[in-house]
Write an enzyme that holds these catalytic residues in place. Structure first.
Site, PDB file in Angstrom:
ATOM      1  N   GLY A 177       0.739  -1.259   0.000  1.00 12.30           N
ATOM      2  CA  GLY A 177       0.000   0.000   0.000  1.00 12.30           C
ATOM      3  C   GLY A 177       0.766   1.305   0.000  1.00 12.30           C
ATOM      4  N   GLY A 179       2.871   2.558  -2.261  1.00 11.78           N
ATOM      5  CA  GLY A 179       3.354   3.010  -3.569  1.00 11.78           C
ATOM      6  C   GLY A 179       2.706   4.286  -4.083  1.00 11.78           C
ATOM      7  N   CYS A 182      -0.385   3.503  -6.062  1.00 14.57           N
ATOM      8  CA  CYS A 182      -1.103   2.382  -5.469  1.00 14.57           C
ATOM      9  C   CYS A 182      -2.345   2.902  -4.753  1.00 14.57           C
ATOM     10  CB  CYS A 182      -0.157   1.729  -4.471  1.00 14.57           C
ATOM     11  SG  CYS A 182      -0.962   0.643  -3.336  1.00 14.57           S
TER      12      CYS A 182
HETATM   13  P1  5GP Z   1       6.764   3.763  -5.621  1.00  6.82           P
HETATM   14  O1  5GP Z   1       8.256   3.694  -5.626  1.00  6.82           O
HETATM   15  O2  5GP Z   1       6.211   4.252  -6.913  1.00  6.82           O
HETATM   16  O3  5GP Z   1       6.212   4.479  -4.435  1.00  6.82           O
HETATM   17  O4  5GP Z   1       6.261   2.246  -5.425  1.00  6.82           O
HETATM   18  C1  5GP Z   1       6.570   1.232  -6.354  1.00  6.82           C
HETATM   19  C2  5GP Z   1       5.863  -0.041  -5.955  1.00  6.82           C
HETATM   20  O5  5GP Z   1       4.432   0.129  -5.945  1.00  6.82           O
HETATM   21  C3  5GP Z   1       6.051  -1.212  -6.872  1.00  6.82           C
HETATM   22  O6  5GP Z   1       7.304  -1.815  -6.754  1.00  6.82           O
HETATM   23  C4  5GP Z   1       4.912  -2.136  -6.469  1.00  6.82           C
HETATM   24  O7  5GP Z   1       5.224  -2.889  -5.318  1.00  6.82           O
HETATM   25  C5  5GP Z   1       3.813  -1.145  -6.103  1.00  6.82           C
HETATM   26  N1  5GP Z   1       2.811  -1.051  -7.165  1.00  6.82           N
HETATM   27  C6  5GP Z   1       2.996  -0.858  -8.477  1.00  6.82           C
HETATM   28  N2  5GP Z   1       1.831  -0.801  -9.144  1.00  6.82           N
HETATM   29  C7  5GP Z   1       0.870  -0.966  -8.222  1.00  6.82           C
HETATM   30  C8  5GP Z   1      -0.567  -1.012  -8.288  1.00  6.82           C
HETATM   31  O8  5GP Z   1      -1.210  -0.843  -9.324  1.00  6.82           O
HETATM   32  N3  5GP Z   1      -1.197  -1.237  -7.109  1.00  6.82           N
HETATM   33  C9  5GP Z   1      -0.537  -1.419  -5.942  1.00  6.82           C
HETATM   34  N4  5GP Z   1      -1.228  -1.677  -4.853  1.00  6.82           N
HETATM   35  N5  5GP Z   1       0.806  -1.341  -5.842  1.00  6.82           N
HETATM   36  C10 5GP Z   1       1.485  -1.134  -6.968  1.00  6.82           C
END
Ligand code: 5GP
Length: 347
Positions: A177, A179, A182
């Protein structure tokens, strides 16, 4: 009803306290780490940062660019098998993870690629790492591929970190959660503050001589430092690496002074409507999308961003007197804060 009332923290809730040190300059610190893997016995040395296996950032071009900094990339899983075979054959892929989910189609594709090209590391990726089925899948991958470095997730608690390591994972991916794109917390109410998740999962993993990768929620270089401070062995980034030349997002251009210049790029979650339409023909009736589609500013080559991130980590190390990245968690004291940034001129 059980309510856990211990305070759980996010990156934004803390700062790292400076400590007296004999270090003179950032150039004296070493941001590389060497890891021995729990099940494979192999070793890896480099800057422990991993580009997320998301469509836009987990690209072959990103893998080549980050490898020049000793950092890694988890390729997204939508490349055709033959492109993956060619990539793993022709490129030095020490710093590359092959990504797959738990479907038979994913598994068959992996077997096909692995039969034709040397694949050394995989990222077994599911939104919910708490299922029996996932644990069994890790076990099967481990038994059939004793030499493969397996990173698996995602989970956010110590008990499940141990379960995945015992099932055969070398590195457990932590984060549900946090991300940037996300929406799991909004759609399901499920999650765990990311800094606390890293602290708790790292404790559990290190007790078994395994590693954790903090995945999601880093928004600025300081968050990457906090993740290492909390005990993350690796840090995975999506949003911070989006918008670069090495990405596979759609660019938006604007006319300026008679010239067409790129100003923004699309970025989307792997469970967003965008991704589901692209690969699964739409959002299935029984599930809701758990990801956003956004536009991020165009940022040019990823080299500049990597220099900022690595510069930030080096500087943090001089503030706390850590010569090696390995010492950072031991030398980190977090202070809880009510506010961490001065936003008078914007975020
Ligand atoms: P960020 O670095 O952008 O904060 O987080 C990246 C991570 O978000 C990814 O490695 C993956 O674990 C998560 N993530 C990517 N796409 C999605 C999505 O559509 N839904 C959710 N719940 N998590 C995602």
């Amino acid at each position: 009803m059980i309510i856990e009332s211990d305070l759980k923290l996010d990156f934004k809730d803390v700062l790292i306290r400076p400590k007296r040190s004999t270090l003179q300059s950032r150039s004296e610190v070493d941001v590389d780490r060497t890891f021995k893997f729990l099940h494979t016995g192999g070793e890896w040395t480099g800057f422990p940062l991993i580009a997320a296996n998301m469509d836009v950032v987990g690209t072959m071009a990103m893998a080549k660019a980050l490898s020049r900094f000793g950092a890694m990339t988890a390729l997204h899983k939508h490349y055709p098998a033959e492109d993956l075979v060619a990539f793993f054959r022709d490129t030095d892929t020490t710093n590359v993870f092959y990504s797959l989910g738990t479907t038979e189609a994913d598994y068959d594709k992996f077997q096909h690629v692995k039969a034709k090209a040397p694949v050394g590391k995989v990222c077994l990726d599911v939104a919910n790492g708490y299922t029996e089925r996932f644990v069994r899948f890790i076990g099967r991958m481990r038994t059939e591929n004793p030499d493969l470095v397996i990173m698996a997730g995602n989970v956010v608690t110590g008990d499940m970190t141990e379960a995945l390591l015992l099932a055969g994972a070398d590195i457990v991916k932590v984060g549900i959660g946090p991300g940037s794109v996300c929406t799991t917390r909004k759609m399901t109410g499920v999650g765990y503050p990311q800094l606390s998740a890293i602290i708790e999962c790292a404790d559990a993993a290190h007790g078994l001589k395994g590693q954790v990768c903090g995945d999601g929620g880093c928004t600025v270089p300081g968050d990457v430092s906090k993740a290492y401070g909390a005990g993350a062995d690796f840090v995975m980034l999506g949003g911070m690496l989006a918008g670069h030349d090495e990405c596979e997002g759609d660019l938006r251009y604007e006319e300026r002074d008679g010239q067409r210049i790129p100003v923004a790029m699309t970025f989307y979650g792997m469970s967003s409507d965008t991704a589901m339409k692209k690969y699964a023909g739409g959002v299935a009736a029984y599930r809701a999308s758990e990801g956003k589609t956004v536009e991020v500013p165009y940022q040019g080559p990823v080299e500049g961003t990597m220099q900022e991130i690595m510069g930030g980590v080096r500087s943090m190390m001089t503030y706390i007197g850590a010569t090696k990245l390995k010492e950072v968690a031991k030398r980190t004291t977090f202070v809880r804060v009510g506010a961490q940034l001065n936003t008078v001129f914007g975020g």
